[in-house]
Design a protein around this motif. Structure first.
Motif, PDB file in Angstrom:
ATOM      1  N   SER A 137     -20.700  10.937   0.829  1.00 46.67           N
ATOM      2  CA  SER A 137     -21.654  10.202   1.657  1.00 46.67           C
ATOM      3  C   SER A 137     -21.986   8.837   1.063  1.00 46.67           C
ATOM      4  CB  SER A 137     -22.947  11.012   1.816  1.00 46.67           C
ATOM      5  OG  SER A 137     -23.522  11.289   0.544  1.00 46.67           O
ATOM      6  N   SER A 138     -21.683   8.622  -0.216  1.00 40.63           N
ATOM      7  CA  SER A 138     -22.004   7.354  -0.856  1.00 40.63           C
ATOM      8  C   SER A 138     -21.238   6.203  -0.212  1.00 40.63           C
ATOM      9  CB  SER A 138     -21.650   7.419  -2.349  1.00 40.63           C
ATOM     10  OG  SER A 138     -21.753   6.148  -2.941  1.00 40.63           O
ATOM     11  N   PRO A 139     -21.909   5.126   0.202  1.00 44.03           N
ATOM     12  CA  PRO A 139     -21.212   3.983   0.808  1.00 44.03           C
ATOM     13  C   PRO A 139     -20.174   3.365  -0.121  1.00 44.03           C
ATOM     14  CG  PRO A 139     -23.585   3.824   1.183  1.00 44.03           C
ATOM     15  CD  PRO A 139     -23.379   4.930   0.189  1.00 44.03           C
ATOM     16  N   SER A 140     -20.408   3.416  -1.428  1.00 46.37           N
ATOM     17  CA  SER A 140     -19.466   2.805  -2.370  1.00 46.37           C
ATOM     18  C   SER A 140     -18.135   3.554  -2.443  1.00 46.37           C
ATOM     19  CB  SER A 140     -20.086   2.718  -3.766  1.00 46.37           C
ATOM     20  OG  SER A 140     -20.403   4.000  -4.264  1.00 46.37           O
ATOM     21  N   ALA A 141     -18.112   4.797  -1.946  1.00 47.98           N
ATOM     22  CA  ALA A 141     -16.867   5.567  -1.945  1.00 47.98           C
ATOM     23  C   ALA A 141     -15.872   5.050  -0.924  1.00 47.98           C
ATOM     24  CB  ALA A 141     -17.168   7.040  -1.697  1.00 47.98           C
ATOM     25  N   GLY A 142     -16.349   4.320   0.085  1.00 45.82           N
ATOM     26  CA  GLY A 142     -15.441   3.722   1.055  1.00 45.82           C
ATOM     27  C   GLY A 142     -14.877   4.687   2.069  1.00 45.82           C
ATOM     28  N   TYR A 147     -10.519   9.595  -0.545  1.00 44.95           N
ATOM     29  CA  TYR A 147      -9.427  10.580  -0.547  1.00 44.95           C
ATOM     30  C   TYR A 147      -8.080   9.906  -0.810  1.00 44.95           C
ATOM     31  CZ  TYR A 147      -6.143  14.135   1.099  1.00 44.95           C
ATOM     32  OH  TYR A 147      -5.096  15.033   1.188  1.00 44.95           O
ATOM     33  N   TRP A 148      -7.789   8.828  -0.075  1.00 42.14           N
ATOM     34  CA  TRP A 148      -6.434   8.285  -0.104  1.00 42.14           C
ATOM     35  C   TRP A 148      -6.157   7.359  -1.288  1.00 42.14           C
ATOM     36  CZ3 TRP A 148      -2.959  10.753   2.364  1.00 42.14           C
ATOM     37  CH2 TRP A 148      -3.251  11.383   3.578  1.00 42.14           C
ATOM     38  N   GLN A 160      -6.011  -0.486  -8.479  1.00 48.03           N
ATOM     39  CA  GLN A 160      -7.081  -0.113  -7.563  1.00 48.03           C
ATOM     40  C   GLN A 160      -7.368  -1.217  -6.543  1.00 48.03           C
ATOM     41  OE1 GLN A 160     -10.839   2.115  -8.888  1.00 48.03           O
ATOM     42  NE2 GLN A 160     -11.462  -0.004  -8.896  1.00 48.03           N
ATOM     43  N   SER A 161      -7.427  -2.472  -7.016  1.00 48.71           N
ATOM     44  CA  SER A 161      -7.720  -3.583  -6.108  1.00 48.71           C
ATOM     45  C   SER A 161      -6.597  -3.791  -5.105  1.00 48.71           C
ATOM     46  CB  SER A 161      -7.963  -4.865  -6.899  1.00 48.71           C
ATOM     47  OG  SER A 161      -6.834  -5.191  -7.687  1.00 48.71           O
ATOM     48  N   GLU A 162      -5.345  -3.568  -5.526  1.00 47.00           N
ATOM     49  CA  GLU A 162      -4.213  -3.716  -4.616  1.00 47.00           C
ATOM     50  C   GLU A 162      -4.299  -2.719  -3.475  1.00 47.00           C
ATOM     51  OE1 GLU A 162      -0.787  -5.289  -7.765  1.00 47.00           O
ATOM     52  OE2 GLU A 162      -0.974  -3.153  -7.365  1.00 47.00           O
ATOM     53  N   LEU A 163      -4.806  -1.529  -3.762  1.00 48.51           N
ATOM     54  CA  LEU A 163      -4.882  -0.481  -2.749  1.00 48.51           C
ATOM     55  C   LEU A 163      -6.096  -0.647  -1.844  1.00 48.51           C
ATOM     56  CD1 LEU A 163      -3.875   2.496  -5.057  1.00 48.51           C
ATOM     57  CD2 LEU A 163      -2.427   1.336  -3.374  1.00 48.51           C
ATOM     58  N   CYS A 164      -7.232  -1.002  -2.418  1.00 46.05           N
ATOM     59  CA  CYS A 164      -8.452  -1.129  -1.619  1.00 46.05           C
ATOM     60  C   CYS A 164      -8.378  -2.281  -0.626  1.00 46.05           C
ATOM     61  CB  CYS A 164      -9.660  -1.304  -2.532  1.00 46.05           C
ATOM     62  SG  CYS A 164     -10.181   0.214  -3.379  1.00 46.05           S
ATOM     63  N   GLN A 165      -7.535  -3.275  -0.883  1.00 44.30           N
ATOM     64  CA  GLN A 165      -7.449  -4.430  -0.003  1.00 44.30           C
ATOM     65  C   GLN A 165      -6.367  -4.285   1.077  1.00 44.30           C
ATOM     66  OE1 GLN A 165      -6.311  -7.637  -2.580  1.00 44.30           O
ATOM     67  NE2 GLN A 165      -4.211  -6.924  -2.791  1.00 44.30           N
ATOM     68  N   LEU A 166      -5.647  -3.176   1.101  1.00 45.93           N
ATOM     69  CA  LEU A 166      -4.520  -3.034   2.019  1.00 45.93           C
ATOM     70  C   LEU A 166      -4.940  -3.181   3.480  1.00 45.93           C
ATOM     71  CD1 LEU A 166      -2.562  -0.042   0.435  1.00 45.93           C
ATOM     72  CD2 LEU A 166      -1.759  -2.410   0.657  1.00 45.93           C
ATOM     73  N   ARG A 167      -4.032  -3.749   4.268  1.00 49.61           N
ATOM     74  CA  ARG A 167      -4.212  -3.862   5.714  1.00 49.61           C
ATOM     75  C   ARG A 167      -3.235  -2.921   6.415  1.00 49.61           C
ATOM     76  NH1 ARG A 167      -2.789 -10.092   5.514  1.00 49.61           N
ATOM     77  NH2 ARG A 167      -1.171  -9.082   4.296  1.00 49.61           N
ATOM     78  N   THR A 168      -3.535  -2.601   7.639  1.00 48.72           N
ATOM     79  CA  THR A 168      -2.605  -1.751   8.395  1.00 48.72           C
ATOM     80  C   THR A 168      -1.267  -2.453   8.558  1.00 48.72           C
ATOM     81  OG1 THR A 168      -3.538  -2.618  10.464  1.00 48.72           O
ATOM     82  CG2 THR A 168      -4.428  -0.531   9.627  1.00 48.72           C
ATOM     83  N   ALA A 169      -1.264  -3.791   8.585  1.00 48.18           N
ATOM     84  CA  ALA A 169      -0.022  -4.549   8.730  1.00 48.18           C
ATOM     85  C   ALA A 169       0.835  -4.501   7.472  1.00 48.18           C
ATOM     86  CB  ALA A 169      -0.338  -6.003   9.079  1.00 48.18           C
ATOM     87  N   SER A 250     -14.799   1.297  -7.543  1.00 47.32           N
ATOM     88  CA  SER A 250     -14.659   1.607  -8.966  1.00 47.32           C
ATOM     89  C   SER A 250     -15.909   2.297  -9.500  1.00 47.32           C
ATOM     90  CB  SER A 250     -14.389   0.318  -9.754  1.00 47.32           C
ATOM     91  OG  SER A 250     -14.266   0.584 -11.125  1.00 47.32           O
ATOM     92  N   ASP A 251     -17.081   1.835  -9.064  1.00 42.37           N
ATOM     93  CA  ASP A 251     -18.330   2.473  -9.499  1.00 42.37           C
ATOM     94  C   ASP A 251     -18.383   3.927  -9.039  1.00 42.37           C
ATOM     95  OD1 ASP A 251     -19.089   0.061 -10.584  1.00 42.37           O
ATOM     96  OD2 ASP A 251     -20.275  -0.543  -8.844  1.00 42.37           O
ATOM     97  N   TRP A 252     -17.986   4.141  -7.775  1.00 41.37           N
ATOM     98  CA  TRP A 252     -18.005   5.516  -7.257  1.00 41.37           C
ATOM     99  C   TRP A 252     -16.999   6.396  -8.004  1.00 41.37           C
ATOM    100  CZ3 TRP A 252     -13.742   7.995  -5.193  1.00 41.37           C
ATOM    101  CH2 TRP A 252     -13.976   9.319  -4.824  1.00 41.37           C
TER     102      TRP A 252
END
Length: 337
Positions: A137-142, A147-148, A160-169, A250-252
């Protein structure tokens, strides 16, 4: 060494302490220690008597005296900064130039991170999050990123940053499976997405999506997010303006892994990169291919960027395996909007 007339390093230090720099108490203490070491080594020689050779000898003496190379470097840098201040360019004008400017203490990089061990991996993924898709439920978990993103890190070795910024494209189907683009191209400004970033030029790469991720439903997740009209693959990931994607995540993740009983400081998300590299190498995959798949500068001979056939890369990447994990498929397609 016989002192001659002139200014002492402590004179420079005392001027610096009351300067407009407003140094903190901690910074003052560190420079005080460096000055004492200088006085001990040189016999408190005036700075006008210093020669380049003395600087080389001082650097070597620090290395024999200090337990860590980094400590020796910090002491030498502190003395050099005071000598810089004593020059005309530095403001005091007591020296024409810094006679020790050229000397450095090289600190050999020691990698304190280690691959995840099998026991910790089992602990990490043995929770309702990965057993029944109970998103935090934590907003920082995204949202779904909780999960993914760890699974993607485990099976790609991506940052981590490479994955969190991914676009569907950044994902495409090629007839054999899915292909993931990790790129630094700019997102759509009208959509509110920021420029994506990779750490280095070599980090840009085109890699297959691991078959285990497909078995777990990653392809369905991608389709669901795309159909919902999102341009970001993980639209719920919180983003700070001007900062790399994934800082809140990262905090989560730190809180989550500790809750699973994983408290070793160096066993973090970045350690997934070392885990993936180690497992691929143990499976007989060449260093250049491992470096390409994980976005490292190549440490082997030649370049893995010559591997342009996705089918060949897909076969090599499939050797990345975690037999200790028995992950059930818990995503069967649902609205992630």
């Amino acid at each position: 060494m016989t002192p001659t007339a002139g200014h002492k390093l402590r004179d420079v230090f005392n001027r610096w302490k009351v300067s407009g720099d407003n140094p903190s108490a901690g910074t003052i203490r560190k420079k005080e220690i460096a000055v004492r070491l200088y006085e001990q080594f040189t016999g408190d020689a005036p700075i006008e008597s210093l020669t380049p050779e003395m600087g080389d000898a001082f650097a070597g003496w620090l290395l024999t005296r200090c337990k860590a190379e980094k400590t020796a470097k910090d002491h030498l840098d502190a003395v050099k900064s005071l000598l810089n201040r004593a020059t005309k360019q530095g403001g005091l004008g007591w020296l024409p130039e810094n006679p020790w400017q050229a000397w450095r203490v090289k600190v050999r990089k020691v990698n304190t991170r280690k691959p995840w061990c099998a026991e910790d991996l089992v602990k990490l993924f043995d929770s309702p999050l990965f057993r029944s898709y109970e998103l935090p439920s934590s907003p920082s978990a995204g949202g779904a990123a909780a999960y993914w993103v760890p699974l993607l890190g485990l099976f790609t070795g991506a940052r981590q940053s490479e994955l969190c910024q991914l676009r569907t494209a950044d994902i495409e189907a090629d007839g054999e499976g899915l292909v993931l683009f990790i790129t630094s191209e700019r997102g759509d400004e009208e959509d509110g997405t920021d420029a994506t970033s990779t750490k280095t030029e070599v980090s840009k790469r085109r890699i297959p999506v691991h078959p285990e991720l497909l078995r777990l439903g990653f392809g369905d997740y991608w389709e669901d997010v795309r159909r919902a009209g999102h341009k970001l693959l993980f639209p719920a990931v919180q983003r700070a303006a001007g900062r790399p994607a994934g800082e809140y995540f990262s905090d989560w993740f730190l809180i989550y892994r500790r809750a699973q009983g994983i408290t070793k400081r160096w066993v973090d998300f970045h350690a997934f990169r070392h885990t993936a590299s180690t497992r691929l190498t143990d499976a007989g995959v060449s260093d250049t291919v491992v470096d390409y798949l994980t976005g490292h500068a190549s440490s082997g001979r030649g370049s893995a960027r010559t591997y342009k056939h996705m089918q060949e890369l897909r076969g090599l990447q499939a050797k990345l395996a975690y037999p200790e994990l028995r992950l059930p498929r818990v995503y069967y397609g649902r609205d992630e909007a």
